[in-house]
Design a protein around this motif. Structure first.
Motif, PDB file in Angstrom:
ATOM      1  N   GLN A 135       0.830  -1.208   0.000  1.00 28.44           N
ATOM      2  CA  GLN A 135       0.000   0.000   0.000  1.00 28.44           C
ATOM      3  C   GLN A 135       0.862   1.255   0.000  1.00 28.44           C
ATOM      4  O   GLN A 135       0.534   2.257  -0.655  1.00 28.44           O
ATOM      5  CB  GLN A 135      -0.921  -0.006   1.210  1.00 28.44           C
ATOM      6  CG  GLN A 135      -1.923   1.148   1.229  1.00 28.44           C
ATOM      7  CD  GLN A 135      -2.809   1.170  -0.005  1.00 28.44           C
ATOM      8  OE1 GLN A 135      -3.435   0.161  -0.341  1.00 28.44           O
ATOM      9  NE2 GLN A 135      -2.860   2.311  -0.695  1.00 28.44           N
ATOM     10  N   THR A 138       1.971   1.858  -3.460  1.00 28.37           N
ATOM     11  CA  THR A 138       0.859   2.438  -4.216  1.00 28.37           C
ATOM     12  C   THR A 138       0.743   3.928  -3.937  1.00 28.37           C
ATOM     13  O   THR A 138       0.618   4.741  -4.863  1.00 28.37           O
ATOM     14  CB  THR A 138      -0.467   1.740  -3.833  1.00 28.37           C
ATOM     15  OG1 THR A 138      -0.408   0.379  -4.236  1.00 28.37           O
ATOM     16  CG2 THR A 138      -1.648   2.424  -4.517  1.00 28.37           C
ATOM     17  N   ASP A 139       0.823   4.309  -2.658  1.00 30.96           N
ATOM     18  CA  ASP A 139       0.663   5.708  -2.281  1.00 30.96           C
ATOM     19  C   ASP A 139       1.849   6.576  -2.695  1.00 30.96           C
ATOM     20  O   ASP A 139       1.750   7.807  -2.659  1.00 30.96           O
ATOM     21  CB  ASP A 139       0.450   5.818  -0.764  1.00 30.96           C
ATOM     22  CG  ASP A 139      -0.859   5.186  -0.326  1.00 30.96           C
ATOM     23  OD1 ASP A 139      -1.729   4.959  -1.197  1.00 30.96           O
ATOM     24  OD2 ASP A 139      -1.011   4.896   0.877  1.00 30.96           O
ATOM     25  N   ARG A 180      -4.028  -0.491  -8.344  1.00 32.06           N
ATOM     26  CA  ARG A 180      -3.485   0.857  -8.197  1.00 32.06           C
ATOM     27  C   ARG A 180      -4.144   1.868  -9.137  1.00 32.06           C
ATOM     28  O   ARG A 180      -3.758   3.035  -9.165  1.00 32.06           O
ATOM     29  CB  ARG A 180      -1.973   0.829  -8.438  1.00 32.06           C
ATOM     30  CG  ARG A 180      -1.251   0.042  -7.350  1.00 32.06           C
ATOM     31  CD  ARG A 180       0.212  -0.166  -7.608  1.00 32.06           C
ATOM     32  NE  ARG A 180       0.859  -0.736  -6.410  1.00 32.06           N
ATOM     33  CZ  ARG A 180       2.053  -1.305  -6.388  1.00 32.06           C
ATOM     34  NH1 ARG A 180       2.751  -1.381  -7.508  1.00 32.06           N
ATOM     35  NH2 ARG A 180       2.551  -1.776  -5.264  1.00 32.06           N
ATOM     36  N   TRP A 183      -5.999   4.954  -7.304  1.00 34.66           N
ATOM     37  CA  TRP A 183      -5.053   5.928  -6.736  1.00 34.66           C
ATOM     38  C   TRP A 183      -4.415   6.746  -7.854  1.00 34.66           C
ATOM     39  O   TRP A 183      -4.345   7.980  -7.768  1.00 34.66           O
ATOM     40  CB  TRP A 183      -3.970   5.218  -5.927  1.00 34.66           C
ATOM     41  CG  TRP A 183      -3.114   6.174  -5.145  1.00 34.66           C
ATOM     42  CD1 TRP A 183      -3.261   6.528  -3.837  1.00 34.66           C
ATOM     43  CD2 TRP A 183      -2.002   6.932  -5.643  1.00 34.66           C
ATOM     44  NE1 TRP A 183      -2.311   7.442  -3.475  1.00 34.66           N
ATOM     45  CE2 TRP A 183      -1.515   7.723  -4.565  1.00 34.66           C
ATOM     46  CE3 TRP A 183      -1.350   7.036  -6.873  1.00 34.66           C
ATOM     47  CZ2 TRP A 183      -0.432   8.584  -4.690  1.00 34.66           C
ATOM     48  CZ3 TRP A 183      -0.272   7.898  -7.006  1.00 34.66           C
ATOM     49  CH2 TRP A 183       0.182   8.652  -5.927  1.00 34.66           C
ATOM     50  N   HIS A 187      -4.457  10.968  -8.743  1.00 30.80           N
ATOM     51  CA  HIS A 187      -3.199  11.671  -8.460  1.00 30.80           C
ATOM     52  C   HIS A 187      -2.394  11.872  -9.740  1.00 30.80           C
ATOM     53  O   HIS A 187      -1.173  11.726  -9.762  1.00 30.80           O
ATOM     54  CB  HIS A 187      -2.363  10.895  -7.438  1.00 30.80           C
ATOM     55  CG  HIS A 187      -3.012  10.768  -6.096  1.00 30.80           C
ATOM     56  ND1 HIS A 187      -3.990   9.829  -5.830  1.00 30.80           N
ATOM     57  CD2 HIS A 187      -2.836  11.465  -4.942  1.00 30.80           C
ATOM     58  CE1 HIS A 187      -4.384   9.949  -4.567  1.00 30.80           C
ATOM     59  NE2 HIS A 187      -3.707  10.930  -4.013  1.00 30.80           N
TER      60      HIS A 187
END
Length: 328
Positions: A135, A138-139, A180, A183, A187
């Motif tokens: 995670q 991913t972020d 993903r 996200w 972004h």
């Protein structure tokens, strides 16, 4: 005496059967065409695309007059990898900073994990570590590359990438990026980072070192994943591509690994840190070869084999480059 209805000639029956089969095939084809017209294809597996795709990572080299030195907040295997890679290409301080940021983010999230997690079994706790790292990646905008593109170094995997709409859409159609997509879509103005299996695995080892958890690389033909050895001697595999935990049998079947290859530790073996270092030298050798520095590439492959003698890929690469160097 009862009379029996006469049957039609054999040739007539055969023609009738052929006609019925033809009508059935036509109806099936029509139904398939209607279905495919109404139901769009949901996933295009760009990771199975043929060689020659046009994707590339845009590097941002260190300015020639730069005197800044990387400041690290941790000292992990991943940091050592960047140090080794910097001997071939300078690594901008921002790459070390991003690595530190990923490690700090993962350790902070695990430190504030719900208390009940630490009361679970060791197997569940380690799976939680793997899922948390996934995670965090991913972020931080980590995506798997399209086609057969191979990310050659951790240095490039940590390079900020500004992806335009078409390229980003193509990357997000890769099946490994399915988790993903949301996200990334939210972004699009932020930088992304392209990592494949071995590059992401190196980041996992860095996070593990910072946490005091010893993670291991495991090599396969054109693939690599991460392993943790449990207290009872069993282990957990973690495939960084799709955030799954396949068994050894799963990998052996999917990659057609023979029993003799497992027994000789050519594949599916838990690599020691020394062997992992050997793998890194083979990665740098590929960089030297691309620069047409055959002498340096051969030296790195020899160093690689000294540390990781079981590697079939390294032996093959050394034989090939030695033959190229000695060719009249």
């Amino acid at each position: 005496m009862t009379s029996r209805r006469s049957l039609p000639p054999v040739s007539f029956r055969i023609r009738r059967i052929v006609l019925l089969i033809g009508i059935g095939l036509a109806i099936t084809a029509l139904a398939f065409w209607i279905r495919s017209s109404l139901i769009p294809i949901q996933t295009v597996h760009w990771d199975r695309a043929p060689a020659g795709n046009s994707f590339k990572i845009i590097d941002t080299p260190v300015p020639a007059n730069s005197t800044s030195r990387p400041i690290r907040r941790a000292d992990t295997f991943a940091h050592w990898v960047l140090d080794i890679e910097s001997k071939a290409d300078p690594v901008p301080p921002a790459r070390y900073e991003l690595l530190d940021s990923i490690i700090a983010d993962a350790t902070a999230r695990l430190a504030f994990a719900p208390a009940d997690i630490w009361r679970r079994s060791e197997h569940e706790r380690i799976l939680n570590v793997f899922k948390t790292i996934d995670q965090v990646l991913t972020d931080h905008g980590v995506l798997y590359p399209p086609g057969d593109f191979d990310v050659p170094s951790l240095r490039l995997g940590l390079c900020d990438q500004s992806l335009d709409g078409d390229v980003l859409r193509r990357i997000l159609r890769v099946s490994y990026n399915a988790r993903r997509r949301d996200w990334a879509a939210n972004h699009m103005g932020q930088p992304f980072h392209i990592m494949d299996c071995d590059i992401a695995s190196l980041v996992y080892l860095g996070v593990g070192d910072a946490l005091g958890i010893e993670l291991h690389l495991v090599d396969l033909p054109d693939h690599m994943f991460v392993r943790f050895i449990l207290g009872d001697g069993s282990h957990i595999n973690w495939d960084t591509n799709d955030a799954s935990s396949p068994t050894d049998d799963d990998f052996a079947r999917d990659f057609d690994i023979s029993k003799s290859q497992v027994e000789s530790r050519a594949y599916l073996a838990t690599l020691t840190r020394e062997q992992a270092r050997g793998y890194i030298y083979s990665m740098r050798a590929a960089n030297w070869e691309q620069k047409r520095e055959l002498g340096k590439a051969i030296a790195d492959l020899q160093q690689s084999l000294a540390l990781y003698p079981q590697s079939p890929q390294t032996r093959a690469a050394l034989a090939r480059l030695t033959a190229m160097r000695d060719r009249p």
